[in-house]
Enzyme design. Structure first.
Site, mmCIF file in Angstrom:
data_model
loop_
_atom_site.group_PDB
_atom_site.id
_atom_site.type_symbol
_atom_site.label_atom_id
_atom_site.label_comp_id
_atom_site.label_asym_id
_atom_site.label_seq_id
_atom_site.Cartn_x
_atom_site.Cartn_y
_atom_site.Cartn_z
ATOM 1 N N ARG A 186 -22.749 5.688 -15.843
ATOM 2 C CA ARG A 186 -21.460 6.131 -15.306
ATOM 3 C C ARG A 186 -20.638 6.722 -16.431
ATOM 4 O O ARG A 186 -20.571 6.138 -17.524
ATOM 5 C CB ARG A 186 -20.721 4.959 -14.655
ATOM 6 C CG ARG A 186 -21.377 4.509 -13.374
ATOM 7 C CD ARG A 186 -20.613 3.337 -12.733
ATOM 8 N NE ARG A 186 -21.214 3.021 -11.460
ATOM 9 C CZ ARG A 186 -22.248 2.197 -11.295
ATOM 10 N NH1 ARG A 186 -22.784 1.615 -12.341
ATOM 11 N NH2 ARG A 186 -22.739 1.964 -10.100
ATOM 12 N N HIS A 211 -29.630 0.721 -25.272
ATOM 13 C CA HIS A 211 -29.478 2.100 -25.714
ATOM 14 C C HIS A 211 -30.541 2.973 -25.070
ATOM 15 O O HIS A 211 -31.533 2.489 -24.545
ATOM 16 C CB HIS A 211 -29.580 2.199 -27.242
ATOM 17 C CG HIS A 211 -30.905 1.743 -27.786
ATOM 18 N ND1 HIS A 211 -31.138 0.437 -28.181
ATOM 19 C CD2 HIS A 211 -32.071 2.406 -27.993
ATOM 20 C CE1 HIS A 211 -32.390 0.330 -28.609
ATOM 21 N NE2 HIS A 211 -32.979 1.508 -28.499
ATOM 22 N N ASN A 271 -17.457 8.976 -10.957
ATOM 23 C CA ASN A 271 -16.647 8.534 -9.818
ATOM 24 C C ASN A 271 -15.254 9.132 -10.005
ATOM 25 O O ASN A 271 -14.590 8.873 -11.011
ATOM 26 C CB ASN A 271 -16.593 7.008 -9.757
ATOM 27 C CG ASN A 271 -17.953 6.431 -9.447
ATOM 28 O OD1 ASN A 271 -18.522 6.701 -8.408
ATOM 29 N ND2 ASN A 271 -18.492 5.653 -10.370
ATOM 30 N N GLU A 300 -30.283 5.856 -29.687
ATOM 31 C CA GLU A 300 -31.054 5.710 -30.911
ATOM 32 C C GLU A 300 -31.853 6.975 -31.149
ATOM 33 O O GLU A 300 -32.504 7.492 -30.241
ATOM 34 C CB GLU A 300 -32.011 4.515 -30.809
ATOM 35 C CG GLU A 300 -32.832 4.300 -32.069
ATOM 36 C CD GLU A 300 -33.805 3.132 -31.941
ATOM 37 O OE1 GLU A 300 -34.270 2.660 -32.996
ATOM 38 O OE2 GLU A 300 -34.094 2.690 -30.810
ATOM 39 N N GLU A 359 -29.242 10.587 -15.318
ATOM 40 C CA GLU A 359 -28.295 10.867 -14.236
ATOM 41 C C GLU A 359 -26.912 10.437 -14.701
ATOM 42 O O GLU A 359 -26.682 9.259 -14.993
ATOM 43 C CB GLU A 359 -28.686 10.082 -12.982
ATOM 44 C CG GLU A 359 -27.679 10.185 -11.860
ATOM 45 C CD GLU A 359 -28.009 9.269 -10.693
ATOM 46 O OE1 GLU A 359 -27.072 8.891 -9.974
ATOM 47 O OE2 GLU A 359 -29.196 8.915 -10.502
ATOM 48 N N HIS A 392 -35.462 8.480 -13.706
ATOM 49 C CA HIS A 392 -34.212 8.719 -14.430
ATOM 50 C C HIS A 392 -33.542 7.406 -14.799
ATOM 51 O O HIS A 392 -33.877 6.356 -14.263
ATOM 52 C CB HIS A 392 -33.245 9.585 -13.607
ATOM 53 C CG HIS A 392 -32.744 8.957 -12.355
ATOM 54 N ND1 HIS A 392 -33.264 9.263 -11.115
ATOM 55 C CD2 HIS A 392 -31.777 8.044 -12.128
ATOM 56 C CE1 HIS A 392 -32.633 8.565 -10.195
ATOM 57 N NE2 HIS A 392 -31.719 7.814 -10.776
#
Length: 136
Positions: free
Chosen positions: A17, A83, A68, A131, A64, A13
């Site tokens: 964030r 990207h 937070n 992209e 993922e 993965h």
């Protein structure tokens, strides 16, 4: 291990964030047609992980999304990340659909400079670049 034998490794993965998890899940699921594979809250650490992708984690690489809970300001995306890239059919039609859904398209579809691929760049709700590369 030789350069052509990659059986010992597999990309699992990419983690990014995100400030607003629900908005990000909506973007990846409804705009990019990924599936929400799992979502787990970690109250002790005050964060949530959500995994999205086009196939099951056991078979394909996924994204993922890390949220937070105490993050109030947008993340500084820095200048190191480039990207994510997605292969698509009918890039012009997909970009028309995404634009109608309010997705930011800083680089509309068209031929790549110095190449023959047709590409476009879109942005997710946090400003991460994605992209799109037309597959033939």
């Amino acid at each position: 291990m030789s350069g052509t034998d990659n059986s010992n490794f597999r990309l699992l993965h990419t983690m990014i964030r995100v400030k607003d998890l629900d908005k990000s899940i909506d973007f990846y699921v409804n705009n990019l047609e990924m599936k929400l594979l799992r979502r787990t809250d970690f109250p002790g650490g005050k964060f949530t992980l959500a995994f999205v992708g086009y196939g099951e984690e056991k078979d394909t690489a996924v994204i993922e999304l890390t949220h937070n809970w105490d993050q109030e300001e947008p993340y500084d995306l820095g200048n190191g990340f480039g990207h994510l890239a997605l292969g698509v059919q009918d890039i012009y039609g997909i970009c028309d659909k995404l634009a109608a859904q309010g997705v930011n398209i800083p680089r509309p579809p068209g031929p790549m400079k110095h190449g023959s691929s047709v590409i476009a760049f879109i942005e997710d709700p946090d400003g991460y670049k994605i992209e799109l590369i037309e597959r033939k």
